[in-house]
Scaffold this motif. Structure first.
Motif, PDB file in Angstrom:
ATOM      1  N   TRP A  46     -89.423  -8.947  67.220  1.00 33.13           N
ATOM      2  CA  TRP A  46     -90.853  -8.832  66.969  1.00 33.13           C
ATOM      3  C   TRP A  46     -91.459  -7.498  67.391  1.00 33.13           C
ATOM      4  CZ3 TRP A  46     -92.463 -12.555  63.979  1.00 33.13           C
ATOM      5  CH2 TRP A  46     -91.863 -13.808  64.045  1.00 33.13           C
ATOM      6  N   GLY A  47     -90.674  -6.610  67.912  1.00 36.10           N
ATOM      7  CA  GLY A  47     -91.229  -5.350  68.425  1.00 36.10           C
ATOM      8  C   GLY A  47     -91.952  -4.535  67.359  1.00 36.10           C
ATOM      9  N   LYS A  48     -91.292  -4.341  66.213  1.00 37.35           N
ATOM     10  CA  LYS A  48     -91.907  -3.534  65.163  1.00 37.35           C
ATOM     11  C   LYS A  48     -93.174  -4.177  64.588  1.00 37.35           C
ATOM     12  CE  LYS A  48     -87.675  -1.121  63.812  1.00 37.35           C
ATOM     13  NZ  LYS A  48     -86.706  -0.852  62.703  1.00 37.35           N
ATOM     14  N   PRO A  49     -93.168  -5.486  64.274  1.00 38.25           N
ATOM     15  CA  PRO A  49     -94.416  -6.095  63.779  1.00 38.25           C
ATOM     16  C   PRO A  49     -95.558  -6.011  64.781  1.00 38.25           C
ATOM     17  CG  PRO A  49     -92.550  -7.494  63.267  1.00 38.25           C
ATOM     18  CD  PRO A  49     -92.035  -6.419  64.170  1.00 38.25           C
ATOM     19  N   LEU A  50     -95.236  -6.225  66.080  1.00 38.62           N
ATOM     20  CA  LEU A  50     -96.281  -6.134  67.086  1.00 38.62           C
ATOM     21  C   LEU A  50     -96.818  -4.712  67.210  1.00 38.62           C
ATOM     22  CD1 LEU A  50     -94.883  -8.423  69.939  1.00 38.62           C
ATOM     23  CD2 LEU A  50     -96.845  -8.863  68.446  1.00 38.62           C
ATOM     24  N   ILE A  55    -101.198  -0.877  66.008  1.00 42.19           N
ATOM     25  CA  ILE A  55    -101.697   0.319  65.320  1.00 42.19           C
ATOM     26  C   ILE A  55    -102.846  -0.045  64.386  1.00 42.19           C
ATOM     27  CG2 ILE A  55    -101.103   2.130  63.684  1.00 42.19           C
ATOM     28  CD1 ILE A  55    -100.013   2.568  66.479  1.00 42.19           C
ATOM     29  N   VAL A  56    -102.671  -1.153  63.649  1.00 44.65           N
ATOM     30  CA  VAL A  56    -103.726  -1.593  62.732  1.00 44.65           C
ATOM     31  C   VAL A  56    -105.009  -1.927  63.500  1.00 44.65           C
ATOM     32  CG1 VAL A  56    -104.421  -3.433  61.138  1.00 44.65           C
ATOM     33  CG2 VAL A  56    -102.157  -2.413  60.958  1.00 44.65           C
ATOM     34  N   GLY A  57    -104.847  -2.597  64.646  1.00 39.66           N
ATOM     35  CA  GLY A  57    -106.012  -2.928  65.461  1.00 39.66           C
ATOM     36  C   GLY A  57    -106.733  -1.694  65.958  1.00 39.66           C
ATOM     37  N   LEU A  58    -105.960  -0.702  66.416  1.00 34.68           N
ATOM     38  CA  LEU A  58    -106.569   0.544  66.894  1.00 34.68           C
ATOM     39  C   LEU A  58    -107.271   1.279  65.763  1.00 34.68           C
ATOM     40  CD1 LEU A  58    -103.766   1.845  69.305  1.00 34.68           C
ATOM     41  CD2 LEU A  58    -105.990   0.870  69.941  1.00 34.68           C
TER      42      LEU A  58
END
Length: 266
Positions: A46-50, A55-58
């Motif tokens: 799950w590292g890459k999706p998280l 990034i999307v949130g920022l």
């Protein structure tokens, strides 16, 4: 019965404590290894999706801050435009104010843009251009993005402007929703609707509406006074407290002609 020496018990206790400590340390190492393995497995899966979600949130937060700053800047520009137009009106330069407000009225369909449109309509009416003023009032009244109070005011202003050209039925249909107690424009709209009722020969409805306006404490006193007189002409009692009315008008029961307070003589 033989007793175990005290120093022998002490050595056995220490040995047991050492064994327990070694077992606890071993269990901690095993637990840490298991946790590390679980963490590595979790990050691997799950590292890459998280990271992408972070990034999307920022980016979304940064976009919101950018949008907010642009909104504040736009509000500041709109306020400055309104103030500048008001300065022009106060200086007597109504044509200049009318032109200054055109862009703001066209670009913003809510808030400052609606205020600018209403100002332009007022200027057009002042210049004698009733058709242009009516067009703007109708546009604001039909604008779903405009504040409800501004839409109602535009509707009222448009009917007032075109009262003599409208049928009494159209006046009632347009303003009846506003001619209800509790509405901000109840007194003004109510007077127009009541007079339309008179044009239709509906004296009872007109008298009842005039009486409502006269008794409405939130209505301006001038409107209440006119409504009180009209209700009386139509045979409707619109006075709830005679003494309070006389006192408000500076008239005492002992001085019905309002020539000043009564004076007692010995």
């Amino acid at each position: 019965m033989a007793l175990t020496p005290k120093n022998q018990l002490t050595r056995q206790d220490k040995r047991a404590q050492q064994d327990n400590a070694q077992q606890e340390a071993l269990m901690r190492e095993v637990d840490d290894a298991v946790r590390q393995g679980d963490a590595e497995e979790f990050l691997s899966k799950w590292g890459k999706p998280l990271f992408a979600l972070l990034i999307v949130g920022l980016l979304a937060f940064g976009g919101y801050l950018f949008w907010q700053s642009r909104q504040e800047a736009a509000m500041e520009r709109n306020s400055e435009a309104l103030v500048a137009a008001l300065d022009q009106v106060q200086a007597g330069n109504v044509d200049s104010a009318y032109d200054r407000l055109e862009e703001l009225a066209a670009s913003d369909k809510s808030g400052a843009g609606v205020a600018a449109a209403m100002m332009r309509a007022g200027i057009a009416q002042q210049r004698g251009d009733a058709a242009e003023a009516s067009t703007i009032f109708k546009s604001v009244a039909a604008n779903d993005k405009a504040p409800p109070a501004m839409r109602e005011l535009a509707r009222l202003r448009d009917v007032t402007l075109n009262y003599d050209k409208m049928t009494s039925a159209d006046i009632v249909a347009t303003l009846k929703p506003l001619a209800t107690p509790g509405n901000a424009f109840f007194a003004s709209a109510g007077e127009l609707v009541a007079h339309a009722y008179l044009d239709q020969g509906k004296r009872a409805e007109a008298g009842a509406l005039f009486a409502q306006i006269a008794k409405d404490e939130n209505s301006p006193e001038s409107a209440r006074s006119r409504a009180r007189q009209m209700a009386g002409v139509l045979g409707v009692d619109a006075i709830e407290d005679v003494d309070a009315l006389l006192e408000a008008q500076g008239i005492g029961r002992d001085n019905p002609e309002g020539a000043g307070p009564s004076v007692e003589t010995e």
